[in-house]
Enzyme design. Structure first.
Site, mmCIF file in Angstrom:
data_model
loop_
_atom_site.group_PDB
_atom_site.id
_atom_site.type_symbol
_atom_site.label_atom_id
_atom_site.label_comp_id
_atom_site.label_asym_id
_atom_site.label_seq_id
_atom_site.Cartn_x
_atom_site.Cartn_y
_atom_site.Cartn_z
ATOM 1 N N HIS A 143 0.821 -1.208 0.000
ATOM 2 C CA HIS A 143 0.000 0.000 0.000
ATOM 3 C C HIS A 143 0.858 1.262 0.000
ATOM 4 C CE1 HIS A 143 -3.766 1.971 0.095
ATOM 5 N NE2 HIS A 143 -4.409 1.088 0.815
ATOM 6 N N ASP B 69 -9.159 -10.000 -16.731
ATOM 7 C CA ASP B 69 -9.161 -11.194 -17.578
ATOM 8 C C ASP B 69 -7.760 -11.413 -18.145
ATOM 9 O OD1 ASP B 69 -9.549 -13.240 -19.356
ATOM 10 O OD2 ASP B 69 -11.056 -12.202 -20.570
#
Length: 273
Positions: free
Chosen positions: A3, A221
């Site tokens: 992060h 994807d």
């Protein structure tokens, strides 16, 4: 991925770009790598109070002992679009609010229910921390594809007794004020505050809500189709609650959190509207 490098939007864009490279297609959002846009000013100018870093005085010793000594159990609770609409109506039914978003209503309910479930003392100040996407709020706005942390933490603070006893509109109002503070001036002050103090937000009597409900990890994807589900492996602390989109149309929201078992049973009861 850490992060410290980027926020949820940056992570989402990185993973989706990775998937596009795997499929051999051009990047839909090329990364913008110049992080100097958000560097601290010289000299730093701290122009706003930053209560998101404030240390809350603890008066609920039972709450702390329960949260940190008992084993946590983790559960998720699903709010359908119908339940979310009902929740927003409930938040506005006393006429105090003129508007209410899904995030505001759901966050207020979780904050209220968790404070009650943990038996916080009525005079215990309770802090709610959450991130706001600052990309469009900076002046000028951050470029598309900004690869870094474009979020800023903000906070709402209320006494546990008031959260428990007052209508849902009370908590929503505190959250709306916290969101309303987020301006270019506030965010640049926060950057300078961190540069000077290197502080981390205190989690004493604090709930930290992080929301993935608008992140499109579900469309990633790599060439073998979209994922069936995308979730974190675990939550980093007992103070953290995660909002995840759910369902084929991604219009439901799952609340994921960990609580001591006895508190979890009470929390589930308080969630019922």
């Amino acid at each position: 991925m850490n992060h410290c490098m980027f926020d949820g939007i940056g992570a989402m864009e990185f993973v989706n770009s990775w998937a596009e490279i795997a499929r051999g297609v051009p990047l839909s959002v090329p990364p913008f790598m110049d992080r100097s846009l958000l560097k601290a000013r010289s000299p730093p100018k701290i122009e706003s109070p930053h209560l998101e870093f404030a240390e809350i005085k603890e008066v609920s010793s039972d709450y702390t002992e329960q949260l940190h000594s008992e084993e946590l159990v983790y559960r998720s609770f699903c709010f359908t679009p119908e339940k979310l609409d009902e929740l927003k109506k409930q938040a506005m039914e006393d006429g105090v609010l003129t508007r209410c978003s899904t995030f505001e209503a759901l966050s207020a309910l979780v904050w209220k229910s968790r404070s009650k479930a943990l038996n916080m003392a009525p005079n215990q100040e309770a802090k709610l921390l959450f991130a706001v996407d600052g990309r469009a709020k900076f002046e000028p706005p951050l470029p598309s594809g900004y690869f870094g942390n474009g979020i800023v933490l903000t906070s709402a603070i209320g006494r546990a007794g008031e959260l428990a006893e007052k209508p849902l509109s009370f908590g929503v109002g505190l959250i709306q004020k916290a969101i309303g503070m987020i301006t270019d001036k506030f965010m640049r002050s926060a950057i300078d505050y961190f540069e000077v103090t290197r502080s981390r937000p205190s989690l004493t009597a604090t709930l930290l809500i992080t929301t993935w409900s608008r992140l499109s990890f579900h469309t990633t994807d790599f060439g073998w189709g979209e994922p069936v589900q995308s979730v974190p492996v675990t939550l980093p602390a007992g103070e953290v609650v995660l909002f995840l989109s759910h369902g084929k149309q991604r219009k439901s929201i799952n609340i994921l959190l960990g609580l001591p078992e006895s508190a979890m049973e009470r929390f589930e009861g308080f969630l019922q509207m």
